[in-house]
Design a protein around this motif. Sequence first.
Motif: not given
Length: 227
Positions: A135-157
């Motif tokens: 659910a957290i991952f989906k919040r940052y994967d806005k383009d549905n590419s099934c990946s997030i940037s390393s910057f977005e990873m900081r927020n997810a963590v």
Amino acid sequence: MKCSCDGSAQGKEKPHEWRLASQHQILQHINGNFLLSSDLFMTTRKLLEPEEETEEEKQFRVIYQKISGEDMQICANELKMVMKNVLAKHSEIKSDGFSLETCRSMIALMDTDGTGKLNLEEFKHLWRKIKEWQAIFKRYDKDNSCSISSFEMRNAVNDAGFQLKKQLYDIIALRYADENLNIDFDSYICCFVRLEGMFRAFNAFDKDGDGIIKLNVLEWLQLTMYS
């Protein structure tokens, strides 16, 4: 060997759900043998008592019985198969499954009885955690590419309750991001499994809560190798 933590341990865990013993908490070397350490083995019986199953959990049981056999225990290779079957039933999670290495880390995290395998109850708790992280991952994967940037990873963590320093975020990017500094879902889950396990293990050894633990080389190897 003394290890210190700045006190920013994982925040606000569910008390009834996360009393599971970590693999790091139960390994103790005595006379050349790995034995279960009763003082660190914190599993609560109440946690693993069977509850009324949901429809989803009934599906888990069917899949488990097909793959695990009568003992209802699965190894890493079997967990990979189970995950692939379960994920196929969840269109909201765009993943073909998890790598064998990620499945090994999952078992290391959730293996409360020291068998190196997961029973059905352990898998249920693992799945609940994966759904929270998804659910957290989906919040940052806005383009549905099934990946997030390393910057977005900081927020997810941070959203998952892990408070880290900048150096650790840089290490996560080096360890789990690709050449474009993107982190796919499998790597994301693998990272969270490792963070969960290491925080839980540290807290188990940090009995006085001062953010410092003292380990010898053998204990350090036990702590880090099976994760």
